[in-house]
Write a protein that holds these residues in place. Structure first.
Motif, PDB file in Angstrom:
ATOM      1  N   GLU A  70      -7.621  -1.366   6.526  1.00  0.00           N
ATOM      2  CA  GLU A  70      -6.708  -2.194   5.752  1.00  0.00           C
ATOM      3  C   GLU A  70      -5.296  -1.977   6.267  1.00  0.00           C
ATOM      4  O   GLU A  70      -4.924  -0.859   6.644  1.00  0.00           O
ATOM      5  N   THR A  72      -1.218  -2.383   5.356  1.00  0.00           N
ATOM      6  CA  THR A  72      -0.240  -2.543   4.282  1.00  0.00           C
ATOM      7  C   THR A  72       1.144  -2.738   4.890  1.00  0.00           C
ATOM      8  O   THR A  72       1.585  -1.930   5.714  1.00  0.00           O
ATOM      9  N   THR A  90      -1.197  -5.588   0.923  1.00  0.00           N
ATOM     10  CA  THR A  90      -2.304  -5.002   1.687  1.00  0.00           C
ATOM     11  C   THR A  90      -3.332  -6.088   1.986  1.00  0.00           C
ATOM     12  O   THR A  90      -3.722  -6.851   1.094  1.00  0.00           O
TER      13      THR A  90
END
Length: 303
Positions: A70, A72, A90
């Motif tokens: 992920e 961010t 995110t």
């Protein structure tokens, strides 16, 4: 505070690089100005117009990842106290690419994280209505290693602790020294860490610590934790420092960044510190440099 369309004057005393951030009280919509340089109180006034949402996006690639990641994007230009609009977003990585959209202008830190992956890019500039590119590459974990000694001799079977100095959510780690007093902390991501050890001697508890910076582009320095009992030092003070008797004085070890409070005894400044170089802190400002020799003599001079 100001009404829409109203002019508002803000005084800036300090020099520096600034942005103006406006948040609507009714809708929480945000306006962020371009960055501007301010020369201080003597500078001529400057005018800013905060108009239009001017949202943008940040996109890029994530390389070196073989696990789900992920990304961010954190807007470092927006103060947290204005946080009715999230200053971060995110998104998941798909086929090695990511895209964060509908972002207010500002400077961003872009951080990619997975179970065994970490990569980041600092100071990504996003302007109104534009797309910024930030490509992430895996950061190789580093190893912090060193030794613990006392009076020049290694200390085996001693517990050494490691803490992040910047992120309280990072779990503390411990390691035990081997027969030669060595310890190792592998798998560390970029950060500044505190490495410390405590030893129970016949005369009492001895503790030492050292700050260790870990960066993505250089190997961390080797750490030496010295638990040799400190020496009683009486300091000679250069009059040019202007340090008056009874002034609160703290000594910060230049190598370990450990702080020791000195004391005044019959007009003389004394402290219990090991040999080395120290910054002299008077309140929240550095007021000189101290050198403590191996023979226990100490001298304070101007910086």
């Amino acid at each position: 505070e100001a009404m829409g369309g109203e002019a508002l004057e803000i005084g800036l005393a300090e020099k520096g690089l600034f942005r103006a951030v406006a948040v609507s009280k009714s809708t929480a919509e945000m306006r962020v100005s371009p960055a501007f340089e301010w020369a201080g109180e003597a500078a001529e006034g400057a005018s800013l117009i905060l108009a239009g949402s001017g949202r943008g996006r940040i996109s890029g690639t994530v390389s070196g990842a073989n696990v789900p990641v992920e990304v961010t994007a954190i807007n470092t230009a927006i103060p947290e106290q204005l946080g009715r609009e999230k200053a971060e977003q995110t998104v998941a990585v798909s086929n090695g690419r990511y895209q964060a959209t509908d972002l207010p202008p500002g400077n961003y830190m872009v951080l990619g994280q997975g179970e065994t992956y970490s990569g980041y890019v600092l100071n990504v500039e996003l302007t109104a209505g534009e797309t910024a590119t930030a490509n992430l590459a895996a950061v190789e974990p580093a190893t912090v290693e060193g030794t613990v000694q006392i009076a020049g001799e290694p200390l085996p079977r001693l517990t050494v602790k490691l803490l992040s100095e910047t992120d309280s959510t990072v779990a503390p780690q411990t390691a035990t020294t081997d027969a030669e007093g060595r310890f190792t902390f592998p798998g560390l991501l970029p950060d500044t860490y505190s490495v410390s050890a405590t030893y129970q001697s016949e005369t009492g508890e001895l503790t030492t610590r050292q700050s260790v910076p870990v960066t993505f582009d250089a190997s961390p320095p080797a750490v030496t934790l010295d638990l040799t009992p400190p020496t009683h030092v009486q300091f000679s003070i250069d009059p040019a420092t202007g340090i008056a008797a009874d002034t609160e004085v703290n000594l910060m070890n230049k190598e370990t960044r450990q702080l020791t409070k000195a004391r005044w005894v019959d007009g003389s400044l004394e402290a219990e510190v090991p040999p080395g170089q120290y910054e002299i802190w008077l309140g929240d400002a550095v007021g000189g440099i101290a050198v403590v020799s191996n023979d226990g003599t100490g001298y304070i001079r101007k910086q």
